[in-house]
Scaffold this motif. Structure first.
Motif, PDB file in Angstrom:
ATOM      1  N   VAL A 163       0.847  -1.190   0.000  1.00 50.24           N
ATOM      2  CA  VAL A 163       0.000   0.000   0.000  1.00 50.24           C
ATOM      3  C   VAL A 163       0.885   1.244   0.000  1.00 50.24           C
ATOM      4  O   VAL A 163       1.866   1.325   0.747  1.00 50.24           O
ATOM      5  CB  VAL A 163      -0.926   0.030   1.230  1.00 50.24           C
ATOM      6  CG1 VAL A 163      -1.639   1.378   1.353  1.00 50.24           C
ATOM      7  CG2 VAL A 163      -1.948  -1.107   1.149  1.00 50.24           C
ATOM      8  N   VAL A 164       0.518   2.204  -0.855  1.00 50.72           N
ATOM      9  CA  VAL A 164       1.187   3.499  -0.917  1.00 50.72           C
ATOM     10  C   VAL A 164       0.190   4.556  -0.471  1.00 50.72           C
ATOM     11  O   VAL A 164      -0.859   4.734  -1.105  1.00 50.72           O
ATOM     12  CB  VAL A 164       1.689   3.817  -2.348  1.00 50.72           C
ATOM     13  CG1 VAL A 164       2.374   5.183  -2.380  1.00 50.72           C
ATOM     14  CG2 VAL A 164       2.644   2.735  -2.827  1.00 50.72           C
ATOM     15  N   LEU A 165       0.504   5.239   0.624  1.00 54.31           N
ATOM     16  CA  LEU A 165      -0.342   6.321   1.105  1.00 54.31           C
ATOM     17  C   LEU A 165       0.158   7.625   0.504  1.00 54.31           C
ATOM     18  O   LEU A 165       1.260   8.083   0.820  1.00 54.31           O
ATOM     19  CB  LEU A 165      -0.297   6.398   2.632  1.00 54.31           C
ATOM     20  CG  LEU A 165      -0.716   5.129   3.384  1.00 54.31           C
ATOM     21  CD1 LEU A 165      -0.570   5.346   4.892  1.00 54.31           C
ATOM     22  CD2 LEU A 165      -2.142   4.726   3.030  1.00 54.31           C
ATOM     23  N   PHE A 492      10.922   5.520   2.513  1.00 49.47           N
ATOM     24  CA  PHE A 492       9.580   5.944   2.920  1.00 49.47           C
ATOM     25  C   PHE A 492       8.754   4.822   3.548  1.00 49.47           C
ATOM     26  O   PHE A 492       7.533   4.868   3.555  1.00 49.47           O
ATOM     27  CB  PHE A 492       8.825   6.586   1.752  1.00 49.47           C
ATOM     28  CG  PHE A 492       9.534   7.780   1.179  1.00 49.47           C
ATOM     29  CD1 PHE A 492       9.422   9.027   1.771  1.00 49.47           C
ATOM     30  CD2 PHE A 492      10.354   7.659   0.053  1.00 49.47           C
ATOM     31  CE1 PHE A 492      10.090  10.122   1.259  1.00 49.47           C
ATOM     32  CE2 PHE A 492      11.032   8.751  -0.461  1.00 49.47           C
ATOM     33  CZ  PHE A 492      10.897   9.987   0.142  1.00 49.47           C
ATOM     34  N   HIS A 493       9.439   3.790   4.110  1.00 50.16           N
ATOM     35  CA  HIS A 493       8.750   2.801   4.930  1.00 50.16           C
ATOM     36  C   HIS A 493       8.665   3.321   6.363  1.00 50.16           C
ATOM     37  O   HIS A 493       9.646   3.836   6.893  1.00 50.16           O
ATOM     38  CB  HIS A 493       9.525   1.474   5.014  1.00 50.16           C
ATOM     39  CG  HIS A 493       9.903   0.857   3.722  1.00 50.16           C
ATOM     40  ND1 HIS A 493      11.215   0.677   3.338  1.00 50.16           N
ATOM     41  CD2 HIS A 493       9.144   0.353   2.725  1.00 50.16           C
ATOM     42  CE1 HIS A 493      11.257   0.076   2.166  1.00 50.16           C
ATOM     43  NE2 HIS A 493      10.016  -0.122   1.764  1.00 50.16           N
ATOM     44  N   PRO A 494       7.533   3.164   7.034  1.00 52.47           N
ATOM     45  CA  PRO A 494       7.527   3.385   8.481  1.00 52.47           C
ATOM     46  C   PRO A 494       8.486   2.396   9.151  1.00 52.47           C
ATOM     47  O   PRO A 494       8.501   1.212   8.799  1.00 52.47           O
ATOM     48  CB  PRO A 494       6.076   3.099   8.881  1.00 52.47           C
ATOM     49  CG  PRO A 494       5.290   3.296   7.625  1.00 52.47           C
ATOM     50  CD  PRO A 494       6.186   2.849   6.516  1.00 52.47           C
ATOM     51  N   LEU A 504       4.139  -1.164   3.413  1.00 51.81           N
ATOM     52  CA  LEU A 504       3.551   0.168   3.472  1.00 51.81           C
ATOM     53  C   LEU A 504       4.580   1.233   3.139  1.00 51.81           C
ATOM     54  O   LEU A 504       5.720   1.184   3.614  1.00 51.81           O
ATOM     55  CB  LEU A 504       2.995   0.430   4.878  1.00 51.81           C
ATOM     56  CG  LEU A 504       2.357   1.802   5.134  1.00 51.81           C
ATOM     57  CD1 LEU A 504       1.096   1.967   4.291  1.00 51.81           C
ATOM     58  CD2 LEU A 504       2.043   1.975   6.616  1.00 51.81           C
ATOM     59  N   PHE A 505       4.163   2.199   2.329  1.00 55.28           N
ATOM     60  CA  PHE A 505       4.965   3.371   2.005  1.00 55.28           C
ATOM     61  C   PHE A 505       4.136   4.610   2.320  1.00 55.28           C
ATOM     62  O   PHE A 505       2.963   4.678   1.939  1.00 55.28           O
ATOM     63  CB  PHE A 505       5.360   3.389   0.527  1.00 55.28           C
ATOM     64  CG  PHE A 505       6.157   2.198   0.082  1.00 55.28           C
ATOM     65  CD1 PHE A 505       7.545   2.241   0.053  1.00 55.28           C
ATOM     66  CD2 PHE A 505       5.522   1.023  -0.304  1.00 55.28           C
ATOM     67  CE1 PHE A 505       8.281   1.137  -0.360  1.00 55.28           C
ATOM     68  CE2 PHE A 505       6.249  -0.076  -0.715  1.00 55.28           C
ATOM     69  CZ  PHE A 505       7.629  -0.024  -0.737  1.00 55.28           C
ATOM     70  N   CYS A 506       4.740   5.576   2.991  1.00 54.26           N
ATOM     71  CA  CYS A 506       4.008   6.800   3.321  1.00 54.26           C
ATOM     72  C   CYS A 506       4.601   7.970   2.546  1.00 54.26           C
ATOM     73  O   CYS A 506       5.747   8.379   2.785  1.00 54.26           O
ATOM     74  CB  CYS A 506       4.068   7.090   4.814  1.00 54.26           C
ATOM     75  SG  CYS A 506       3.155   8.589   5.253  1.00 54.26           S
ATOM     76  N   VAL A 532      10.048   4.912  -4.462  1.00 51.06           N
ATOM     77  CA  VAL A 532       9.026   3.939  -4.095  1.00 51.06           C
ATOM     78  C   VAL A 532       8.667   3.044  -5.276  1.00 51.06           C
ATOM     79  O   VAL A 532       8.423   1.844  -5.100  1.00 51.06           O
ATOM     80  CB  VAL A 532       7.788   4.654  -3.526  1.00 51.06           C
ATOM     81  CG1 VAL A 532       6.660   3.668  -3.257  1.00 51.06           C
ATOM     82  CG2 VAL A 532       8.166   5.394  -2.251  1.00 51.06           C
ATOM     83  N   GLY A 533       8.646   3.605  -6.483  1.00 49.24           N
ATOM     84  CA  GLY A 533       8.367   2.783  -7.657  1.00 49.24           C
ATOM     85  C   GLY A 533       9.380   1.670  -7.829  1.00 49.24           C
ATOM     86  O   GLY A 533       9.022   0.518  -8.133  1.00 49.24           O
TER      87      GLY A 533
END
Length: 560
Positions: A163-165, A492-494, A504-506, A532-533
């Motif tokens: 999931v990408v937020l 950009f991972h928590p 998850l990526f934020c 992220v890509g």
């Protein structure tokens, strides 16, 4: 088993992330886009209604990272009627031009749909869920469960591997939270309902200019009369219409200046040098970086360095001095001179070397931020950051012309308020009252227009991730320490032992601004998207191989 990826939000950040993912030509996967609005692709900063057609973006066409085609190429193939709908003429198309925000929204809309069509032909299962708001996200070992509230129908849950937020800015749909008091200048359709009266606007940068333009076009029009250039013609019965921008320093932003694109490389204060400082783990990291900054600036523009006495200045002295001459001048007189200089530089294709050096260094210096202690982070935020922001957040020449026209028409002023002022929006009167130097100034309407601020974990819109301890603040003590955003790594991972890698990526702007203070706008969307890509593509390839699926690249996926 086909891997599933969900994007929450479908604006420019998701577009560039998806573009970077598809360029890697991973095995086919299932893609779902969730968007609260009725259509995907435009994003909050560029969709109609939220923005008035008169509002300009502050990024030139040549600076917009490539998607399926360049913005200029896209404009060239539009009909004359379509261009008229977008409020430009064919003669205005240029790679150095600035365009209305809503025009960029149409460009991104078309680019995303072209990408989705291409992905579908290559075997990607594409699901677009508009009018669907994701209201929560829950991590588990087998994936991320999203809780979705559609505009019509019942709330439902659905699971994804990744999931990408990318929920973007956080502004309320109804900005008037108390009578006459607006917490943001968006949507413009609400601002334009404000009657002709005395209006206070906190801020003087592009966000405040957006507010002023939306108000101005609802109570008059900008006219190019040829002889005097751009003038503002107010409507009848708008004698009470007047705007005051409240600025700590009493300044307007400067006009966009000419510089080479792509950036020329830095010789001294570059990525390698900053990485070396970080590796050294010294206590005076910020001051060492400032020493590199001075060396680069002096090498780029020796005359400027000598003029300001750069070699003798510490960071505090330089940052105060950077604004001193402008603060001593009347803001609109300075703006008029600066605009004339910027126009002449554009015509001559001449670059002001010291400005260009500072512009290029802001992205390099940003790499320091996660490694600064709280004291130096506060020094950076108070002193050094405003210099970089002032340098890169210049605005289109047309925006400066509009501010000058409003001022000459007696409809706009800038008030210097310094640091020791207070805005009271909870009085019996509508709007707000400014408390400054023992005086009280009442504005029947008051608009907060300082842009998106960094938010803490308590403001994160997905409560389960907070409750699970996956989303948490960088600073342990938010009451005493500075707000530094949520804990993320460079991908950009928590950062949490309680969530699987790559789940998850934020990329939600307000929550990463502490770590990335300059990360806003389209170029930042592209830079984050590339990171992220690539991560997503690697995960799809890795997981497909792990379950024995053939690692066959999807045909036809080579994107520009």
């Amino acid at each position: 088993m086909t891997r599933s990826i969900a994007f929450v939000g479908a604006g420019p950040t998701s577009i560039y992330t998806l573009h970077a993912l598809l360029r890697q030509e991973p095995p086919p996967f299932e893609l779902t886009l969730f968007e609260k609005q009725a259509s995907v692709g435009r994003g909050t900063p560029y969709r109609p209604g939220w923005n008035d057609p008169a509002m300009l973006s502050n990024i030139a066409s040549v600076e917009i990272p490539l998607l399926e085609e360049t913005l200029v190429d896209w404009l060239d193939r539009q009909s004359d009627d379509r261009l008229a709908e977008l409020h430009i003429s064919r003669e205005q198309i240029d790679d150095r031009a600035f365009y209305p925000r809503v025009l960029l929204g149409e460009y991104f809309y078309d680019q995303l749909h072209a990408m989705l069509d291409r992905a579908t032909r290559a075997g990607v299962m594409v699901n677009v869920r508009t009018r669907c708001e994701v209201v929560d996200a829950i991590s588990a070992d087998d994936g991320m469960t999203l809780v979705v509230r559609p505009e019509q129908g019942d709330v439902f849950k659905t699971r994804f591997d990744h999931v990408v937020l990318a929920t973007g800015h956080q502004w309320p749909d109804q900005p008037e939270v108390r009578p006459g008091y607006f917490v943001s200048p968006w949507p413009a359709s609400e601002i334009e309902k404000i009657p002709a009266c005395r209006i206070g606007i906190r801020g003087s940068s592009l966000t405040a200019i957006d507010a002023a333009v939306a108000l101005a076009v609802s109570h008059g029009e900008f006219v190019d009369d040829g002889e005097d250039g751009l003038v503002y013609a107010p409507c009848a019965d708008t004698h009470d219409f007047h705007m005051t921008m409240l600025s700590r320093k009493g300044l307007l932003p400067e006009a966009d200046f000419y510089f080479p694109i792509p950036y020329e490389p830095l010789a001294i204060c570059n990525d390698e040098a900053i990485e070396g400082l970080i590796a050294g783990q010294n206590d005076d990291l910020l001051d060492q970086a400032f020493a590199l900054f001075k060396q680069e600036l002096a090498a780029a523009d020796g005359a400027y360095a000598q003029q300001v006495g750069l070699d003798r200045l510490n960071m505090e002295e330089f940052c105060d001095g950077y604004f001193a001459e402008r603060m001593a001048a009347a803001p609109f007189a300075w703006a008029e001179r600066n605009l004339a200089e910027a126009k002449a530089d554009y015509e001559a294709r001449r670059t002001v070397a010291w400005r260009y050096a500072i512009l290029r260094m802001h992205e390099v210096i940003q790499n320091l931020i996660p490694h600064l202690d709280d004291a130096d982070f506060q020094r950076f935020s108070r002193l050094f950051k405003p210099v970089f922001v002032d340098d890169y957040a210049t605005v289109p020449h047309e925006s400066i012309k509009r501010m000058l026209a409003l001022h000459k028409a007696g409809k706009l002023d800038v008030m210097k308020v310094g640091e020791n002022y207070r805005i009271d929006s909870h009085r019996a009167e509508s709007g707000a009252v400014l408390h400054l130097d023992g005086e009280l100034v009442h504005f029947p309407v008051f608009i907060e227009a300082t842009g998106q601020r960094a938010l803490a974990a308590k403001d994160f819109p997905f409560a389960s991730l907070r409750d699970q301890g996956i989303v948490r603040d960088v600073a342990a003590d938010q009451e005493r320490g500075p707000a530094r955003g949520i804990v993320l790594d460079d991908q950009f991972h928590p950062i949490s032992p309680d969530i699987p890698d790559d789940q998850l990526f934020c990329l939600s702007l307000p929550f990463i601004m502490g770590r990335h203070p300059f990360i806003q706008g389209i170029t930042s969307s592209c830079e984050m998207g590339r990171v992220v890509g690539a991560e997503l593509a690697a995960a799809v390839v890795r997981e497909s191989a792990a379950v024995g699926e053939p690692a066959i690249h999807a045909r036809g996926m080579a994107l520009s």
